[in-house]
Scaffold this motif. Structure first.
Motif, PDB file in Angstrom:
ATOM      1  N   LEU A 250      43.547  49.938 100.038  1.00 29.58           N
ATOM      2  CA  LEU A 250      43.780  51.370  99.893  1.00 29.58           C
ATOM      3  C   LEU A 250      45.152  51.687 100.478  1.00 29.58           C
ATOM      4  N   GLY A 251      45.809  52.639  99.882  1.00 27.56           N
ATOM      5  CA  GLY A 251      47.126  53.025 100.399  1.00 27.56           C
ATOM      6  C   GLY A 251      48.217  52.127  99.855  1.00 27.56           C
ATOM      7  N   PRO A 252      49.454  52.349 100.255  1.00 28.08           N
ATOM      8  CA  PRO A 252      50.592  51.600  99.703  1.00 28.08           C
ATOM      9  C   PRO A 252      50.548  50.123 100.100  1.00 28.08           C
ATOM     10  N   GLU A 253      51.036  49.294  99.209  1.00 28.26           N
ATOM     11  CA  GLU A 253      51.079  47.851  99.420  1.00 28.26           C
ATOM     12  C   GLU A 253      52.429  47.346  98.918  1.00 28.26           C
ATOM     13  N   PRO A 254      52.968  46.267  99.490  1.00 28.12           N
ATOM     14  CA  PRO A 254      54.239  45.737  98.991  1.00 28.12           C
ATOM     15  C   PRO A 254      54.186  45.433  97.493  1.00 28.12           C
ATOM     16  N   GLU A 255      55.257  45.753  96.807  1.00 24.88           N
ATOM     17  CA  GLU A 255      55.330  45.453  95.373  1.00 24.88           C
ATOM     18  C   GLU A 255      55.194  43.959  95.134  1.00 24.88           C
ATOM     19  N   TRP A 256      55.699  43.171  96.077  1.00 32.69           N
ATOM     20  CA  TRP A 256      55.594  41.719  95.961  1.00 32.69           C
ATOM     21  C   TRP A 256      54.131  41.280  95.885  1.00 32.69           C
ATOM     22  N   TYR A 257      53.267  41.865  96.702  1.00 31.61           N
ATOM     23  CA  TYR A 257      51.850  41.530  96.681  1.00 31.61           C
ATOM     24  C   TYR A 257      51.238  41.912  95.333  1.00 31.61           C
ATOM     25  N   LYS A 258      51.626  43.082  94.828  1.00 32.29           N
ATOM     26  CA  LYS A 258      51.084  43.534  93.546  1.00 32.29           C
ATOM     27  C   LYS A 258      51.476  42.575  92.421  1.00 32.29           C
ATOM     28  N   ARG A 259      52.723  42.095  92.451  1.00 25.87           N
ATOM     29  CA  ARG A 259      53.165  41.135  91.436  1.00 25.87           C
ATOM     30  C   ARG A 259      52.364  39.841  91.528  1.00 25.87           C
ATOM     31  N   ARG A 260      52.174  39.368  92.734  1.00 26.66           N
ATOM     32  CA  ARG A 260      51.400  38.136  92.920  1.00 26.66           C
ATOM     33  C   ARG A 260      49.980  38.297  92.412  1.00 26.66           C
ATOM     34  N   ARG A 261      49.385  39.462  92.664  1.00 28.36           N
ATOM     35  CA  ARG A 261      48.022  39.705  92.191  1.00 28.36           C
ATOM     36  C   ARG A 261      47.971  39.717  90.667  1.00 28.36           C
ATOM     37  N   ALA A 262      48.945  40.361  90.056  1.00 26.75           N
ATOM     38  CA  ALA A 262      48.989  40.414  88.594  1.00 26.75           C
ATOM     39  C   ALA A 262      49.185  39.020  87.996  1.00 26.75           C
TER      40      ALA A 262
END
Length: 477
Positions: A250-262
Motif C-alpha cells: 500500500l502506498g508509494p513504491e519505487p518504480e524499480w520494484y514495480k518494473r521488476r514485478r511486471a
C-alpha cells in the motif's frame, strides 16, 4: 569421501584418530554458507515444515541471531563483506563480477598464521573462480563456464572446476565449450550433486588436517536458481507454502520494484512449483551439511572448531509479487546466522538484536585470537556470550550496475533496533516501514507527517554512517 567410506575408514582403522587435536589447541574454523537462502527456511526462524534436520540440529547447538542482515542483497558485494569485513563501497566490490583486489585481505590473510591449513570450496564469485587465491591453499570450485569471461588477463581459459572433473570421472559428458551447465546439474542424482561433491571434499580436508589447525570455507550454490534438483518433490505444497504472496504494498513504491514485478509475471501455480523446488534445494544442502558435521564430530574436532552458518542474501520467492533479491524487503535482506564454538563455552541461545554481516570478520578474528585491524564492523563476541551490546542500527547499501537498465537506483538503508527501516534511493521513491505495526512491510509511511521525527532521525544515522565509512553517495534532502 562419502559418509559410507568415511565410516568404513574410521571403523577399520582406529589409529586414524591419533593426532586429533584437543581442547586448548588453536581453534579451527568451519564456515558454511549458502547462496540465496532466506532466514525462514529452518525451525530456528519459525519454519518447521522444511526437511532440514542438520540445519535444525546445528541451530539447537548454536547462538541463533534472529535478525541478521547482509551488507548488500546480491552475490559479489555481500561475499566481499563476509570475506574481508569491508563494506562493498570500501572494497570496490559494489556489483556482481567485480574481482576482489589482490591487496584486499580475507580473514585467513588477516589472521596471518602460517600454522593454519586453509581451504575454500564451492562458489566464490569474487573473480578468477577456479584458481586458488587470497590466502587459501586448497581450492575446490564448482562453477567455471559462467564466470570464465571474468577471468584476469593471463588466466588459463581451459581450466575447469573440481566439480567438472568429478563429473568427468563419473562418465558424464560436458556440453558446449566443454562445460557442465547449472541446468545440467539439476538433473543429477543426489550423490552427484554439487552439495554432495562439496561434502566429500570438505570431509577429506577435515580428516586430512585433523592434527593441525585449519580454516575451511564451504559455499554451496544452492538454493540459488535454477530451482531444480532430485529432491523437487520432497515437500508438499503445504510444506512449501507461499508467504506474503501476493503481498501487494500500500502506498508509494519505487518504480524499480514495480518494473521488476511486471517483468517477473509471478503466477501462483508456477510459483508454488518453484517454492517446492526451493525447499528441496535446502534439503539437498542439508544432507551435505550433515555429512560435513558428522566428519567433524567423528574425527574428534567438534569441540575445538568454530562453526558458522549463513547465506549471502535471501530470496523473495513471490513475496510482494517479486522474485530473487536486489530489493530492500526482509525476504531478500535477512539471512540465517548461526555460530557454535564449544571451546569458548558459548551456550546456545537466541540473540534478538539486529546484526550485520559486516560484524562477522571481527568476530572470527577475536575468536581465533587474532588482532582486529581497524575493521568497520564490531565483534559479536559479547552477544555470543549472552552479554548486552550497546544497541546499534544495521546498514545496507545498493549500487546499481550502469550496464544493467534493470538494476535500479542507488540506495542506502538503516534498520533500527526499535523496529524501523528507512530505505533512501537517490533517484526513486524512498521507503519507511514501521515493522512494529507492519511486520510484512505492506505500508510505506515515508513522508507521513506522523513519522517525520523518526524519518529525520534515521536519515541522520545514515549520513553519520556514510561519514564514518567514506561513502560518497548523495541522497535526497
Amino acid at each position: 569421501m562419502t559418509r559410507r567410506t568415511a565410516i568404513g575408514t574410521l571403523a577399520g582403522a582406529p589409529a586414524v584418530l591419533r593426532g586429533a587435536r584437543r581442547s586448548g589447541d588453536k581453534p579451527n574454523l568451519l564456515f558454511l554458507w549458502t547462496d540465496q537462502q532466506r532466514a525462514d527456511t529452518m525451525a530456528a526462524y519459525g519454519n518447521t515444515r522444511f526437511r532440514v534436520p542438520a540445519m535444525n540440529g546445528l541451530a539447537a547447538q548454536s547462538v541463533v541471531f534472529e535478525r541478521a542482515y547482509v551488507t548488500q542483497p546480491v552475490c559479489t558485494p555481500s561475499r566481499s563483506s563476509v570475506m574481508t569485513g569491508l563494506w562493498p563501497h570500501q572494497s570496490g566490490c559494489v556489483r556482481n563480477n567485480i574481482p576482489l583486489k589482490p591487496e584486499t585481505r580475507t580473514v585467513p590473510e588477516l589472521v596471518g598464521d602460517s600454522a593454519y591449513r586453509t581451504g575454500y570450496m564451492g562458489k566464490w564469485h569474487l573473480g578468477d573462480e577456479v584458481f586458488p587465491q587470497h590466502g587459501f591453499e586448497e581450492w575446490q570450485a564448482i562453477e567455471d563456464g559462467i564466470y570464465r569471461k571474468f577471468y584476469s588477463v593471463g588466466r588459463d581459459q581451459n581450466s575447469r572446476s573440481g566439480y567438472h572433473h568429478f563429473l568427468m570421472r563419473l562418465g558424464y559428458k560436458p556440453g558446449e565449450e566443454n562445460d557442465f551447465s547449472r541446468n545440467f546439474a539439476t538433473k543429477l542424482p543426489v550423490e552427484h550433486s554439487k552439495p554432495s561433491f562439496l561434502a566429500g571434499e570438505a570431509s577429506n580436508f577435515i580428516l586430512k588436517h585433523r592434527g593441525e589447525p585449519w580454516m575451511l570455507y564451504v559455499n554451496f550454490l544452492e538454493p540459488h536458481t535454477p530451482f531444480g534438483s532430485a529432491l523437487d518433490d520432497l515437500h508438499s505444497e503445504a510444506e512449501a507454502s507461499l508467504d506474503n504472496f501476493p503481498g501487494t504494498p500500500l502506498g508509494p513504491e519505487p518504480e524499480w520494484y514495480k518494473r521488476r514485478r511486471a517483468e517477473s509475471k509471478v503466477q501462483r501455480d508456477r510459483l508454488q512449483r518453484q517454492a517446492r523446488n526451493y525447499a528441496g534445494l535446502c534439503s539437498l544442502v542439508d544432507q551435505a551439511l550433515a555429512r560435513i558435521l558428522w566428519t567433524l564430530e567423528a574425527t574428534g574436532q567438534a569441540e575445538n572448531t568454530i562453526v558458522v552458518y549463513t547465506s549471502d542474501h535471501g530470496e523473495m520467492m513471490g513475496a510482494h509479487g517479486l522474485m530473487a533479491k536486489q530489493v530492500m524487503y526482509e525476504e531478500a535482506m535477512r539471512v540465517p546466522l548461526l555460530v557454535r564454538a564449544p571451546f569458548a563455552r558459548l551456550k546456545p541461545h537466541r540473540a534478538s538484536q539486529p546484526v550485520s554481516h559486516i560484524d562477522i570478520a571481527p568476530t572470527l578474528l577475536e575468536l581465533l585470537g587474532a588482532k582486529v585491524p581497524g575493521l568497520p564492523g564490531r565483534s559479536l563476541v559479547p552477544l555470543l556470550n549472552g552479554q548486552p551490546r550497546a544497541d546499534d542500527s544495521v546498514f545496507l547499501e545498493w549500487t546499481a550496475d550502469a550496464n544493467d537498465s534493470g538494476a535500479g537506483p542507488d540506495g542506502r538503508v538503516v534498520v533500527s533496533p526499535d523496529g524501523y527501516k528507512l530505505v533512501l534511493y537517490d533517484t526513486d521513491q524512498s521507503l519507511l516501514f514501521d515493522r512494529n505495526k507492519d511486520p510484512r512491510e505492506l505500508r510505506n509511511v515515508y513522508g507521513k507527517p506522523e513519522y517525520a521525527a523518526v524519518q529525520a532521525r534515521l536519515k541522520q544515522q545514515i549520513e553519520r554512517w556514510q561519514q564514518r565509512t567514506g561513502d560518497k553517495l548523495a541522497l535526497p534532502a
